[in-house]
Scaffold this active site. Structure first.
Site, PDB file in Angstrom:
ATOM      1  N   HIS A   1      -0.783   1.706   7.240  1.00  0.00           N
ATOM      2  CA  HIS A   1      -1.539   1.118   6.098  1.00  0.00           C
ATOM      3  C   HIS A   1      -1.565   2.664   5.687  1.00  0.00           C
ATOM      4  O   HIS A   1      -1.113   3.245   6.194  1.00  0.00           O
ATOM      5  CB  HIS A   1      -2.852   1.117   6.630  1.00  0.00           C
ATOM      6  CG  HIS A   1      -3.643   1.059   5.290  1.00  0.00           C
ATOM      7  ND1 HIS A   1      -3.205   0.290   4.063  1.00  0.00           N
ATOM      8  CD2 HIS A   1      -4.735   1.839   4.641  1.00  0.00           C
ATOM      9  CE1 HIS A   1      -3.964   0.669   2.830  1.00  0.00           C
ATOM     10  NE2 HIS A   1      -4.560   1.380   3.384  1.00  0.00           N
TER      11      HIS A   1
ATOM     12  N   CYS B   1       0.582  -1.300  -0.020  1.00  0.00           N
ATOM     13  CA  CYS B   1      -0.345  -0.065   0.075  1.00  0.00           C
ATOM     14  C   CYS B   1       0.901   1.331  -0.061  1.00  0.00           C
ATOM     15  O   CYS B   1       0.189   2.514  -0.314  1.00  0.00           O
ATOM     16  CB  CYS B   1      -0.653   0.202   1.347  1.00  0.00           C
ATOM     17  SG  CYS B   1      -0.018   0.206   2.600  1.00  0.00           S
TER      18      CYS B   1
END
Length: 1199
Positions: A489, A242
């Site tokens: 993330h 990510c």
């Protein structure tokens, strides 16, 4: 359960995590939902449901929970039903596992989804600030932090309640759906910490868990069409990419950069996985023209990454620099040379200027991004102020100026020019010297939509700066990091055209967002929630926002027309357009085939031509590699007879001359032609035939096509096959050439003998009719494809019948000329067995050497050795396998190495036990029991290794992701296989009249009952009278949790974490009057050492019969008599009714029975009569097995 709903808040920001105390590595993960035991079944409250709420779950008797998983009551938030799911002993890890679960997922309609932001908490009941709270962060290398938590405490009584927390946005989001109906943390907190009574997470065997849930009505994740809704598509996450996805989206949405990438020279002969420019061009093209999310595997392969790299999260700043440097290098000598510098390069001047003499030193440096301090700075401007802050060099830190010596000076940095695209890296991570670790700075840090770097008369600019250039920037993108120091993330907020519309690029999903979400909600910092119960807790409730901006990209206003340029197909090389359109067509075809796969059957047809081609080249032990034969994709409803017409067209074999044999999987995992298809089977459909023939792998149907060739070399009808006929396949071995080849097949009679076909075999081999040959059966488990250390190939007695030699359809016979006497020097492998053994070992080495090569440099350290030599006598090549030096410790002395053995990592349990027994001089290896090592606790695992429960030594040495070199052993009094059929229990027998406790080991068949345990115990203990009745109790932390019924199976009883106590049943309990009650009586004292009153139980708990109307005075008399406590000491004792750890002191005149509910004694341990006094008794230990079962020792669980 109660629900409290104050007025909603206005303009709330993200509720995040407080400052971490310690860092706990873990990762939120989905898990499959299965039926599990439910703690309580309570219908959802029919109340007005707030958009966000807190649910508190008090779990009693936590340490004795037998269920692998446990669900809380159902609670309702946002109109949806939720519940908490926990694994008290961990979901295959040595941590508590905890998830938020959609309670009614099984009954929801197809395609359902709901979006929620949540956090989960285990309350520390001694020190609330040490409560562990984790919010979901879709964490790929996974990190979360504990934070301060508030416990609803009503006079010491923990309540199960819902508390309204406002219209908050915790940004701990997940889209729940049928595939991921629960989400959370597999490794929430170590079990050792949870079960440690001193830590405060388990008090009175009660655990308190909280879930904060905020429900948002958003677009369905699975049905959301990013392209349709936003005009943009996302990037697929390979596992932990990510961070890369957010950077690539940012770069892609700088059109000038994208255009430059398109104009990098590539050719149609380039391979994307081997060319960074082509891979990036391909990726950008798909982002621009694809309708669905785009994969990044080709790009990462072009980086030289393997799968491991894709699951290793890296830093965005680091990747940005490396990628830009690589592209800068690739652009040299092309039409786009210098693009990276033109876009991102700025310059600043480092200077040192003496105060008292005329001397100044300057140095010009370039930068592609700027790292700005976050700690101590309220916004970007404060960071720039700090960046150009002047430092005084004086005192011991004076500057040594040329020709002037040590001088007082000023040192600083000023900017010569800024780039058109300004990349600001925010220093969210710093080294904390006090804690000796890296920490994430979650402080509030503001950044403007427009950034003016000419402010205050150009205070950031050097004298050489071109003041005609207006350094006014507008915000283009915000890269966000959500998580802790070791991972988290990444996603990005971007406005591609610099309009007012922002978009969130979160891996595959792209959504429209407003400016508040992109800016204000990414500032970080803390947010304070209103008090929900002012009467109970006066402390404000705060969240630290752990999702915050990490990288900012600004574009200069004067350059935005140039930077935000038009990019269309004419910028893309023609060969790239053709290549990608072809890829799209192939992808669409595969998608179509996949969608229709259930309508088709793959039929793989092997022929004699395949055997002739493969045997001796790729195949030695079997007949054919099915992946290399002709395969047909046939609709399932087509009859097999119609399929035969397809075969006739393909191979030119008329239908009436075809005979198909089914392959069957044998016990040695090999496939052999087993029997021909019957006419009835050939009349069936392909789908029916596949299901009947191969249930284990019903995606394929494997067949052997038998075609008989006549004298004129043309196909002829196959001969009729009877039960007496056996189809054999023959391979010929030539020792001089070390060659094995296929020579054909024959039908033989089961009652026939090999002598009868020798002439035919010689003809097939091209030998003289009377040539003597040796035959070997090549179909035994010992070597066929299963890589065993030894290879056996049995000689066939030519005088015995085929049936006597146990030959059957599909078997393989190898034959050769007998090796001449004295020919051993000339032929390395003179016979079939030695050649097959050689090939067996060679194939094994081919499969393991690449793996071993990666460890070559550390082979000495790892104890890895490979040796190859000729074995005397057999002259066959034998391979030594990977070796491991193992340290063995006695389980009774688990801290001391006793001896070491060098073993093969491929050794089985029996192999290891045999070598240990030999070292110990033990005749019976089956009495050796092994236990693995826990790498985290540095202790033996609580449970021994199950006999033959693992395949190899290497499996015994692995503990999760770590490998040990330690094994523990113990010598049993009976063989381990026999012991594993028995259940061993440690039972503490409490004598009725003597003050003694003796541990007895009870060993009975697993199907035995508690009644059998009691009968066995009666023969070993001294009873107060011959007819005394015994009962078996479950005791944990000085409380009685269960009386075992006599018919309960002992297989499910676990004495590892609690004590099994046996005692005589008192006579008064046998004849209870209708209104008599049997209550729990426990000793307790108050612990105030931690600034908080806690009830601590100690001593031996017991049952007591109380009669209706009986006062405390009367009860006290019986208790004193039972415990034989002297008057002086007993007078100091206090008596209280306790419920959930809260004492209510009794007066002598109180009626004791009125305090206790009318409920069965089972499950009543949290309501008891408490005897408060000091613990003056010595801490005595049990008389046996002090290594693991001690009287006062707290239980710690490491697995």
């Amino acid at each position: 359960m109660t629900l409290m709903t104050p007025p909603p808040l206005n303009q709330q920001e993200d509720d995040e995590m407080l400052v971490p105390q310690t860092d706990l590595a873990d990762g939120p993960q989905p898990m499959e939902v299965a039926q599990a035991e439910t703690a309580t079944a309570v219908d959802a409250q029919s109340v007005d449901d707030p958009p966000s709420a807190r649910f508190t779950w008090t779990i009693d008797n936590f340490s004795r929970l037998n269920a692998k998983k446990l669900y809380s009551d159902v609670f309702v938030v946002g109109g949806y039903k939720w519940r908490i799911l926990i694994f008290p002993k961990g979901n295959n890890v040595d941590h508590l596992s905890m998830y938020l679960d959609v309670a009614d997922s099984a009954t929801l309609p197809y395609g359902w989804s709901r979006y929620a932001q949540f956090s989960l908490t285990v309350i520390n009941q001694l020190h609330q600030k040490y409560s562990i709270r984790k919010g979901f962060i879709w964490n790929e290398t996974w990190k979360s932090c504990p934070l301060d938590m508030m416990v609803e405490n009503m006079g010491g009584l923990l309540k199960l309640n819902l508390v309204y927390i406002g219209d908050s946005s915790m940004d701990t989001q997940h889209q729940f759906n049928a595939r991921e109906s629960d989400w959370g943390f597999t490794s929430f907190m170590p079990l050792g910490e949870l079960y440690d009574p001193g830590r405060g997470y388990l008090v009175n065997d009660t655990c308190v868990v909280e879930a904060d849930v905020a429900v948002r009505k958003v677009i369905d994740y699975w049905s959301h069409d990013s392209k349709k809704e936003t005009g943009y598509v996302g990037l697929k996450n390979q596992g932990a990419t990510c961070y890369m996805n957010s950077l690539l989206q940012t770069l892609y949405h700088i059109p000038y950069f994208r255009k430059a990438v398109y104009h990098m020279p590539t050719t149609e002969n380039d391979i994307p996985s081997g060319s960074i420019p082509l891979a990036l061009q391909s990726l950008f093209y798909k982002l621009q023209y694809s309708d669905t999310s785009v994969a990044t595997k080709e790009l990462t392969k072009s980086f030289g990454w393997d799968t491991y790299d894709s699951f290793m999260q890296h830093d965005v700043q680091e990747l940005n620099r490396v990628l830009c440097e690589k592209l800068e290098d690739k652009m040299k000598g092309t039409v786009v040379e210098g693009t990276i510098q033109q876009l991102f390069e700025g310059h600043h001047m480092n200077y040192i200027e003496c105060i008292n003499v005329d001397y100044k030193s300057t140095r010009k440096e370039s930068f592609y991004d700027l790292q700005l301090d976050v700690k101590g700075c309220r916004d970007v401007y404060a960071s720039f102020d700090k960046y150009v802050e002047v430092e005084r060099l004086e005192g011991d830190n004076k500057y040594h100026a040329e020709q002037h010596g040590l001088q007082d000076a000023r040192k600083g940095v000023l900017f010569i020019d800024f780039p058109p695209v300004l990349q600001l890296q925010l220093k969210r991570f710093e080294y904390d010297f006090m804690r000796d670790t890296m920490v994430k700075i979650n402080d509030r840090y503001e950044f403007p939509l427009q950034l003016d770097l000419d402010r205050e008369n150009g205070k950031y600019l050097s004298p050489e700066a071109d003041r005609s250039v207006r350094n006014l920037y507008t915000l283009h993108s915000v890269l966000v990091h959500s998580g802790g120091v070791h991972g988290g993330h990444y996603y990005a907020y971007i406005r591609p055209t610099l309009s007012d519309q922002w978009f969130k690029f979160d891996d595959e999903r792209v959504t429209k967002e407003d400016i508040k979400r992109a800016l204000e909600e990414q500032y970080g910092g803390e947010e304070e929630l209103p008090q929900t119960n002012p009467g109970f807790n006066n402390s404000p409730f705060k969240f630290t926002k752990y999702s915050n901006a990490y990288m900012l990209v600004y574009i200069r206003e004067s350059d935005k027309e140039k930077i935000i340029c038009n990019v269309d197909e004419k910028d893309i090389a023609e060969h790239l357009r053709i290549r990608l359109k072809k890829e799209q067509e192939e992808k669409e075809q595969k998608r179509k085939e996949k969608a229709e796969a259930h309508l088709y059957t793959i039929i793989k047809v092997a022929r004699s031509e395949d055997l002739l081609e493969q045997i001796g080249k790729d195949v030695y032990f079997d007949l054919v590699d099915h992946d290399k034969v002709r395969s047909f994709r046939i609709q399932k409803q087509i009859t097999f007879n119609l399929f035969k017409e397809e075969v006739a067209k393909e191979f030119g074999i008329p239908v009436q001359l075809q005979r198909f044999w089914l392959w069957a999987k044998r016990q040695n995992h090999t496939y052999r032609p087993n029997r021909p298809l019957t006419p009835q089977e050939e009349a069936q459909s392909v789908g029916q035939l596949r299901e009947v023939s191969n249930k284990a792998n019903n995606a394929e149907l494997k067949l052997f096509l038998e075609v008989e060739i006549g004298q004129d070399l043309r196909p002829v009808p196959p001969p009729e096959k009877t039960k007496e006929d056996i189809l054999l396949f023959f391979k010929l071995y030539d020792p001089s050439k070390e060659e094995l080849r296929y020579v054909g097949r024959l039908f033989v009679k089961g009652s026939g003998k090999p002598l009868e076909i020798l002439t035919k075999l010689n003809e097939m081999a091209g030998f003289a009719p009377d040539q003597e040959i040796e035959l070997y059966e090549a179909s035994h488990l010992h070597f066929e494809i299963k890589f065993e250390p030894n290879v056996m190939c049995e000689h066939i007695d030519k005088r015995l019948t085929f049936r006597s030699s146990q030959l059957e359809d599909g078997d393989i016979v190898c034959y050769q000329k007998p090796p001449p006497m004295g020919s051993d020097e000339q032929c390395r492998y003179p016979d079939v067995p030695s050649f097959l053994e050689y090939m067996h070992n060679r194939q094994f080495l081919i499969s393991v050497l690449p793996w071993l090569g990666s460890f070559h440099s550390n082979s000495r350290m790892l104890g890895i050795g490979i040796m190859a030599h000729f074995q005397p006598g057999k002259e066959s090549w034998v391979t030594g396998f990977t070796r491991q030096v193992v340290r063995f410790r006695s389980l009774e002395k688990s801290k001391e190495d006793e001896f070491c053995l060098e073993l093969s990592k491929l050794h089985t349990y029996d192999d290891v036990a045999e070598r240990v027994a030999h070292h110990l001089g033990l005749d019976d290896p089956s009495k050796i029991r092994l236990t693995s090592h826990n790498c985290y606790s540095q202790q033996p695992k609580p449970q021994p290794i199950k006999y033959r429960g693992v395949d190899h030594l290497s499996d015994m040495l692995v503990h999760y992701n770590q490998t040990s070199d330690i094994l523990y052993y113990e010598v049993l009094d009976i063989p381990l296989p026999e012991l594993q059929g028995l259940k061993t229990l440690k039972v503490a027998f409490h004598h009725a009249t003597k003050d003694e406790v003796v541990i007895h080991t009870i060993r009975l068949p697993k199907q035995s009952t508690v009644g059998d345990v009691i009968n066995d115990l009666k023969a070993k203990v001294e009873l107060s009278h011959p007819n005394a009745e015994l009962r078996l109790l479950e005791v944990f932390y000085h409380k009685i949790y269960k009386i075992f019924p006599h018919n309960e199976k002992i297989e499910n009883i676990n004495d590892q974490y609690w004590t099994l106590r046996a005692e005589e049943v008192p006579e008064e309990e046998k004849n209870l009057a209708p209104h008599d009650r049997l209550i729990h009586v426990y000793h307790f004292m108050k612990d105030t050492t931690q600034n908080q009153v806690q009830v601590q139980n100690f001593g031996e708990p017991f049952f007591l019969v109380i009669h209706e109307g009986e006062t405390l005075t009367e009860v006290k008399i019986r208790i004193q008599k039972k415990l034989q406590v002297p008057d002086e000491e007993f007078s100091k004792w206090k008596f209280a009714f306790l419920s959930l750890g809260r004492p209510e002191y009794l007066q002598d005149s109180d009626i004791v029975s009125s305090r206790f509910q009318r409920r069965d004694v089972y499950g009543a341990w949290e309501q008891y009569l408490g005897l408060e006094h000091s613990d003056n008794a010595p801490k005595r230990s049990y008389a046996a097995n002090q290594n693991r079962h001690t009287f006062e020792k707290p239980v710690k669980i490491y697995n």
